[in-house]
Design a protein around this motif. Structure first.
Motif, PDB file in Angstrom:
ATOM      1  N   PRO A  30       0.807  -1.229   0.000  1.00 18.25           N
ATOM      2  CA  PRO A  30       0.000   0.000   0.000  1.00 18.25           C
ATOM      3  C   PRO A  30       0.840   1.281   0.000  1.00 18.25           C
ATOM      4  O   PRO A  30       0.445   2.281  -0.590  1.00 18.25           O
ATOM      5  CB  PRO A  30      -0.830  -0.099   1.278  1.00 18.25           C
ATOM      6  CG  PRO A  30      -0.758  -1.512   1.712  1.00 18.25           C
ATOM      7  CD  PRO A  30       0.494  -2.085   1.131  1.00 18.25           C
ATOM      8  N   ALA A  31       2.001   1.264   0.638  1.00 20.74           N
ATOM      9  CA  ALA A  31       2.852   2.455   0.672  1.00 20.74           C
ATOM     10  C   ALA A  31       3.405   2.762  -0.720  1.00 20.74           C
ATOM     11  O   ALA A  31       3.425   3.917  -1.156  1.00 20.74           O
ATOM     12  CB  ALA A  31       3.997   2.261   1.665  1.00 20.74           C
ATOM     13  N   LEU A  32       3.845   1.716  -1.424  1.00 22.72           N
ATOM     14  CA  LEU A  32       4.352   1.911  -2.787  1.00 22.72           C
ATOM     15  C   LEU A  32       3.230   2.334  -3.732  1.00 22.72           C
ATOM     16  O   LEU A  32       3.425   3.163  -4.619  1.00 22.72           O
ATOM     17  CB  LEU A  32       5.028   0.642  -3.292  1.00 22.72           C
ATOM     18  CG  LEU A  32       6.328   0.231  -2.588  1.00 22.72           C
ATOM     19  CD1 LEU A  32       6.869  -1.060  -3.196  1.00 22.72           C
ATOM     20  CD2 LEU A  32       7.371   1.335  -2.666  1.00 22.72           C
ATOM     21  N   GLU A  33       2.038   1.761  -3.525  1.00 21.71           N
ATOM     22  CA  GLU A  33       0.899   2.131  -4.365  1.00 21.71           C
ATOM     23  C   GLU A  33       0.517   3.587  -4.132  1.00 21.71           C
ATOM     24  O   GLU A  33       0.190   4.305  -5.084  1.00 21.71           O
ATOM     25  CB  GLU A  33      -0.300   1.210  -4.078  1.00 21.71           C
ATOM     26  CG  GLU A  33      -1.533   1.532  -4.891  1.00 21.71           C
ATOM     27  CD  GLU A  33      -1.333   1.427  -6.399  1.00 21.71           C
ATOM     28  OE1 GLU A  33      -2.063   2.128  -7.130  1.00 21.71           O
ATOM     29  OE2 GLU A  33      -0.472   0.655  -6.854  1.00 21.71           O
ATOM     30  N   ALA A  34       0.586   4.051  -2.899  1.00 19.70           N
ATOM     31  CA  ALA A  34       0.282   5.455  -2.598  1.00 19.70           C
ATOM     32  C   ALA A  34       1.294   6.376  -3.277  1.00 19.70           C
ATOM     33  O   ALA A  34       0.921   7.428  -3.826  1.00 19.70           O
ATOM     34  CB  ALA A  34       0.282   5.682  -1.092  1.00 19.70           C
ATOM     35  N   LEU A  39       2.562  10.124  -7.747  1.00 19.14           N
ATOM     36  CA  LEU A  39       3.350  10.468  -8.937  1.00 19.14           C
ATOM     37  C   LEU A  39       2.483  10.488 -10.186  1.00 19.14           C
ATOM     38  O   LEU A  39       2.653  11.350 -11.053  1.00 19.14           O
ATOM     39  CB  LEU A  39       4.499   9.477  -9.113  1.00 19.14           C
ATOM     40  CG  LEU A  39       5.633   9.602  -8.086  1.00 19.14           C
ATOM     41  CD1 LEU A  39       6.628   8.465  -8.264  1.00 19.14           C
ATOM     42  CD2 LEU A  39       6.318  10.935  -8.199  1.00 19.14           C
ATOM     43  N   SER A  40       1.557   9.565 -10.290  1.00 17.63           N
ATOM     44  CA  SER A  40       0.674   9.514 -11.458  1.00 17.63           C
ATOM     45  C   SER A  40      -0.206  10.752 -11.547  1.00 17.63           C
ATOM     46  O   SER A  40      -0.558  11.186 -12.641  1.00 17.63           O
ATOM     47  CB  SER A  40      -0.212   8.273 -11.406  1.00 17.63           C
ATOM     48  OG  SER A  40       0.566   7.108 -11.498  1.00 17.63           O
ATOM     49  N   ILE A  72       9.284   2.407  -9.372  1.00 19.89           N
ATOM     50  CA  ILE A  72       9.174   2.449  -7.909  1.00 19.89           C
ATOM     51  C   ILE A  72       9.593   1.110  -7.309  1.00 19.89           C
ATOM     52  O   ILE A  72      10.321   1.069  -6.315  1.00 19.89           O
ATOM     53  CB  ILE A  72       7.741   2.834  -7.478  1.00 19.89           C
ATOM     54  CG1 ILE A  72       7.511   4.329  -7.740  1.00 19.89           C
ATOM     55  CG2 ILE A  72       7.497   2.522  -6.006  1.00 19.89           C
ATOM     56  CD1 ILE A  72       6.105   4.805  -7.478  1.00 19.89           C
ATOM     57  N   THR A  73       9.142   0.010  -7.910  1.00 23.80           N
ATOM     58  CA  THR A  73       9.516  -1.312  -7.381  1.00 23.80           C
ATOM     59  C   THR A  73      10.999  -1.596  -7.587  1.00 23.80           C
ATOM     60  O   THR A  73      11.575  -2.388  -6.851  1.00 23.80           O
ATOM     61  CB  THR A  73       8.682  -2.436  -8.023  1.00 23.80           C
ATOM     62  OG1 THR A  73       8.800  -2.360  -9.443  1.00 23.80           O
ATOM     63  CG2 THR A  73       7.230  -2.337  -7.610  1.00 23.80           C
ATOM     64  N   SER A  77      13.706   6.703  -6.331  1.00 23.42           N
ATOM     65  CA  SER A  77      13.001   7.700  -5.525  1.00 23.42           C
ATOM     66  C   SER A  77      11.976   8.411  -6.414  1.00 23.42           C
ATOM     67  O   SER A  77      11.976   8.238  -7.641  1.00 23.42           O
ATOM     68  CB  SER A  77      13.989   8.706  -4.944  1.00 23.42           C
ATOM     69  OG  SER A  77      14.529   9.508  -5.981  1.00 23.42           O
ATOM     70  N   ASP A  78      11.124   9.218  -5.795  1.00 24.58           N
ATOM     71  CA  ASP A  78      10.111   9.944  -6.560  1.00 24.58           C
ATOM     72  C   ASP A  78      10.759  10.855  -7.597  1.00 24.58           C
ATOM     73  O   ASP A  78      10.311  10.931  -8.740  1.00 24.58           O
ATOM     74  CB  ASP A  78       9.212  10.760  -5.629  1.00 24.58           C
ATOM     75  CG  ASP A  78       8.340   9.871  -4.759  1.00 24.58           C
ATOM     76  OD1 ASP A  78       8.342   8.639  -4.963  1.00 24.58           O
ATOM     77  OD2 ASP A  78       7.646  10.414  -3.877  1.00 24.58           O
TER      78      ASP A  78
END
Length: 151
Positions: A30-34, A39-40, A72-73, A77-78
């Motif tokens: 969930p943290a990576l999805e957030a 970013l999207s 991200i995976t 970084s952002d």
């Protein structure tokens, strides 16, 4: 019955942008999805141009969403993800362009236009204030005025 149908239809249509991200695209963490959703939301769909890739159903938007999640995976970084996508698609892909030497005119133009408009209003007002209004009095009118002022 019709009112309920219209209400349900309205609710479904109001949530249409939420259907842009398909469940098969979502990350398990969930943290990576957030992070991916954040970013999207900052990236422009190159097909729609007024929507983020998070809201767009275009195939290119889907590819970009998958690319963001892949980066991200991979541990980027952002900023690295955004820099990678900007290097491939240019600054136009960002919904909010970065402040740089290239975008200086973009960010400075509104300020310059407001300053130019204010300066022109001041110049116009000063020129107008110095000009007399009306016409000169005739000799007869001037004599009558002098006569009234002496009384």
């Amino acid at each position: 019955m019709i009112r309920r149908f219209l209400l349900v239809l309205t609710l479904i249509l109001a949530a249409a942008p939420a259907f842009a991200v398909n469940p098969d695209e979502m990350l398990a963490d969930p943290a990576l999805e957030a992070r991916a959703r954040t970013l999207s939301a900052e990236l422009r769909c190159m097909v729609c141009q007024n929507q983020s890739i998070d809201d767009s159903n275009a195939d290119l938007a889907k590819d970009l969403r998958l690319l963001v999640r892949e980066r991200i995976t991979d541990g980027d970084s952002d900023d690295e993800v955004l820099n990678y996508i900007v290097s491939r698609y240019g600054e136009f892909v960002l919904l909010k362009p970065r402040f740089s030497l290239r975008t200086l005119l973009l960010w400075g133009a509104p300020v310059l236009l407001i300053l130019a408009g204010g300066a022109s209003l001041i110049v116009f007002a000063r020129r107008r204030a110095g000009k007399p209004t009306g016409s000169k009095l005739t000799a007869e009118e001037q004599a009558r005025l002098d006569e009234l002022l002496e009384k």
